[in-house]
Each structure stands twice: as structure tokens, then as C-alpha cells.
Design a protein around this motif. Sequence first.
Motif, PDB file in Angstrom:
ATOM      1  N   GLY A  38       0.806  -1.213   0.000  1.00  0.00           N
ATOM      2  CA  GLY A  38       0.000   0.000   0.000  1.00  0.00           C
ATOM      3  C   GLY A  38       0.839   1.262   0.000  1.00  0.00           C
ATOM      4  O   GLY A  38       0.295   2.369  -0.093  1.00  0.00           O
ATOM      5  N   ILE A  42       0.906  -2.666  -4.438  1.00  0.00           N
ATOM      6  CA  ILE A  42      -0.343  -3.237  -3.940  1.00  0.00           C
ATOM      7  C   ILE A  42      -0.223  -4.751  -4.028  1.00  0.00           C
ATOM      8  O   ILE A  42      -0.034  -5.304  -5.119  1.00  0.00           O
ATOM      9  N   ASP A  50      -3.920  -3.257   1.740  1.00  0.00           N
ATOM     10  CA  ASP A  50      -4.615  -2.334   0.844  1.00  0.00           C
ATOM     11  C   ASP A  50      -6.004  -2.889   0.504  1.00  0.00           C
ATOM     12  O   ASP A  50      -6.124  -4.050   0.107  1.00  0.00           O
TER      13      ASP A  50
END
Length: 228
Positions: A38, A42, A50
Amino acid sequence: MKNSTSLAEELRKIKGKLVVSKHMNKPVASPMNWKGDGIDHINIWEHSNDPLGKFLANGSKTVFDHKYFGTFRSVESFWKWIQSEERDDRIRHMSDTRLRRFSKSLKVLRIVNFKAIIMDALYQKINTYPEYKKLLKESELPLDLYYLNQRSGVKIRPTFFNWFILGLEEIRESIKEDREPVFTMLLDRKNSGIYDFVLNKSEIKDEVVAVLDDVQTGKLISILEDVK
């Protein structure tokens, strides 16, 4: 001369081949090099930090209706169902430990175009949840896929990492460009439709009729001949 639509399709096919050469046949740096989930990437995992990473994970409990095969609790449940000889409908509603334990008793089939089928299923799921589709469209961080070994803290990518991230990057790019994703680079049979080998003949004919305006006459005749 090919029309602009045909030319664009051919260019996407060429692009797909180039993407495979660039990303699937070269070493990839270890996920241990990331600063934080995050933060600089990701992670596509059920336990991602995330929200978008959690949603995109195969095991994410986000129900979706597949356009051909019906309702599934997750992409993982669709994965296990489509790849099994039994096609036991109880699989549709399973998740987590129960699904993984039950799948060990299934007979696994080799499905032609399996990688493209899975990525198309994920795309269908994404379209079911506009809020997450918007997050994916606005996202810029690199996408990765790994899980954490709880004992050692080592980040480990699964065997399907390369093609899954390749397909997901194509989905993200297609959403940004307001077009349908092209999964040519993931097909086992390059000149086939994604679902040609898992749908029965009547379903294939229905699909051909549905896209009649987008298919060249010669190719349409060829497809119909194949499914007689």
C-alpha cells in the motif's frame, strides 16, 4: 485494407506478445525488496493491507455472477469449479479452508485457455463492484502477488504469479483506456475464443450470434463450421 477496428485488434495482439516477452521470460526482483504494502506497491492477497489488494485476491469473498457459468462466492471458487471434472455445484459457495480441503478430492482437468478464463472471470467480478473498479482505475502503484510465511516472515509468490499479474495489468490498463481487456497473450490456442473449449456447441453458437456485428464474415463462417 483492414478497418480501424481490425487494425486495433491486431495491434493489441502484437502488444500482448511483447508483454509476455518482457515480463514472463525475465527474472523478477524478490517481493522482499518492497518498502510496504500500500506504500510502494499493492499486494493482491486476502490479507493485504490495501483494500483494493484484498478485493482483487482470488480468495476474496465477493460474490459475482459469471456470464456463462452462474454465481460464485469468489474467483477461487470459480477456479476450483471450472478446473474440476466433477463441477460439483457446492464448490460455488465454498471458501477458505473448506474449499481448499474439498478441492483435494477433486479430479483436476487441463482446461484450454485456463489463464485467460480466470482473468476474464476476475474482470467480470470487478465490473460487479463499481467502487473497486474506480479504485483500480485510479491506482498507479505496481501490482504484486505474494503471501507471508508466518514463521520466517519471508514473502513468497505463488506459481501463477507471472500470468496473473500480467492479466491484471491488462485489466487495469483497459479500464483506464475505457475498452475491453485483451487476453491474447494468455491463450493456449492463439486464434481461439477464450471459452471455445469449455462451452458446448449451442453456447458457442449463441456467443457467435451475440457478436455478429463485430466479426468479419469469413471468420464467422469458419467458427460456425467448427461447431456443427
